[in-house]
Design an enzyme around this catalytic site. Sequence first.
Site, PDB file in Angstrom:
ATOM      1  N   LYS A 124       0.859  -1.189   0.000  1.00  0.00           N
ATOM      2  CA  LYS A 124       0.000   0.000   0.000  1.00  0.00           C
ATOM      3  C   LYS A 124       0.885   1.224   0.000  1.00  0.00           C
ATOM      4  O   LYS A 124       2.025   1.174   0.471  1.00  0.00           O
ATOM      5  CB  LYS A 124      -0.874   0.012   1.254  1.00  0.00           C
ATOM      6  N   ASP A 164      -6.831   4.129  -4.722  1.00  0.00           N
ATOM      7  CA  ASP A 164      -7.532   3.970  -3.447  1.00  0.00           C
ATOM      8  C   ASP A 164      -8.236   5.316  -3.234  1.00  0.00           C
ATOM      9  O   ASP A 164      -8.459   6.044  -4.218  1.00  0.00           O
ATOM     10  CB  ASP A 164      -6.545   3.626  -2.322  1.00  0.00           C
ATOM     11  N   GLY A 237     -17.877   7.945  -3.633  1.00  0.00           N
ATOM     12  CA  GLY A 237     -16.748   7.773  -4.553  1.00  0.00           C
ATOM     13  C   GLY A 237     -16.983   6.586  -5.458  1.00  0.00           C
ATOM     14  O   GLY A 237     -18.103   6.075  -5.587  1.00  0.00           O
TER      15      GLY A 237
END
Length: 445
Positions: A124, A164, A237
């Site tokens: 990540k 993300d 989103g």
Amino acid sequence: MNITEIMAGLQAKYGNEKEYLQAVREVLETIEDVYNEHPEFEAAKIVERIVEPDRIFTFKVTWVDDSGEIQTNTGYRVQFNSAIGPYKGGLRFHPSVNLSILKFLGFEQIFKNALTTLPMGGGKGGSDFNPKGKSDAEIMRFCQAFMLELWRNIGPDTDVPAGDVGVGGREIGFLFGMYKKLAREHTGVLTGKGMTWGGSLIRPEATGFGAVYFVQHMLHLQNKDIKGKTVAISGFGNVAWGAAMKATQLGAKVIAISGPDGAIYDPEGMNDEKIAYMLELRRSNNDVVAPFADKFPAATFYPGKKAWSIKCDIAMPCAYQNEMSGQDAEELISNGTWCCAEVSNMGCTPEAIAAFQKAEILFAPGKAVNAGGVATSGLEMTQNAMHISWSAEDVDKKLHEIMSNIHEACVRYGKQPDGYVNYVKGANIAGFMKVATAMLEQGVI
Ligand code: 2IT
């Protein structure tokens, strides 16, 4: 395994990383029984090794804003575990980003990616850059400056970032453009790419679609159907958009969405126009849902409220970690909600999860429910490696199969003697077993 001792060690070392410690504790507590049945894991110190990232890159990102002023942000990439494949996981651009958040996300990603059945390790990254209110040109300059540092540490067979929170198709485009210029290679180094330059059909929808497919499996096991059920979704989103679209297509009524400014309640539910408007709101870079109520007369805006105060059958948190508190969960339960599918990563606090489980309400964790996103990223990698692209039907079919396999794995490892499925336990054990076995077979590295 001595959880108290392990947690005390991590606490002493990383005491200020509360999200990371929360994510680790949840996994350790749920795998403890199975772990203790495998003395070979204990002997190889698998737990002690799996909680520590392989490596972390931290770098400075400087860029010039539209008024000519120089801005400085911090960039990160956490390469957590590559036992079953190249590091894989998104990039988050949000002012809250710090090492604790990226380590929790990277740690969860290990098990999520293992659940997908595809060969992907966990990673990540991101930055504390705030996209809110930025122009397209500023976003581009930031993405280029970010990639100028990151590019040497990633690659299609080493580490494959994606989007993300705060990183969507536009940002992936700018990041990819800069990578290509620096590396002089057009490879599948990022996923979530545009459709004309290596992206996979269905990837934009995949997290939300996959989440709803997972909910369908949860419901079918209880002889229920999503048709006609009311759904509350937080966020507006990409993930919330996909979930709202698929739930609506399958006959559910999505009556709530929410943003940092408050919640929208629309008793008529979503339709194509409203779902398309969610994307428009997002694109405005303003991070507000209030205008939804100005545009659609049936909708009401409740400033400062969360979606969880609205009565619904199914709750789907699609925003941030810890967005649903124990109190929110209690409110949902007292309003008659009987299913909560966590779509955001660690969207529910431990108190919220405990409340759902105590009430024996259907609850499944983000690492299972939202795995369709990264799974479809895995399918994008496969298509890139083969230099082909599959049809939307083909990708959607594979996504269906993957979500069905994940659900089955959760039930296999999470079904309690009384029949209640502890999906948290099921997901953690299924993911852990695969990674632990791979680590054991690869020796002490
Ligand atoms: O949390 C996640 O799984 C993602 N943000 C997607 C990661 C990916 O590599 O597609």
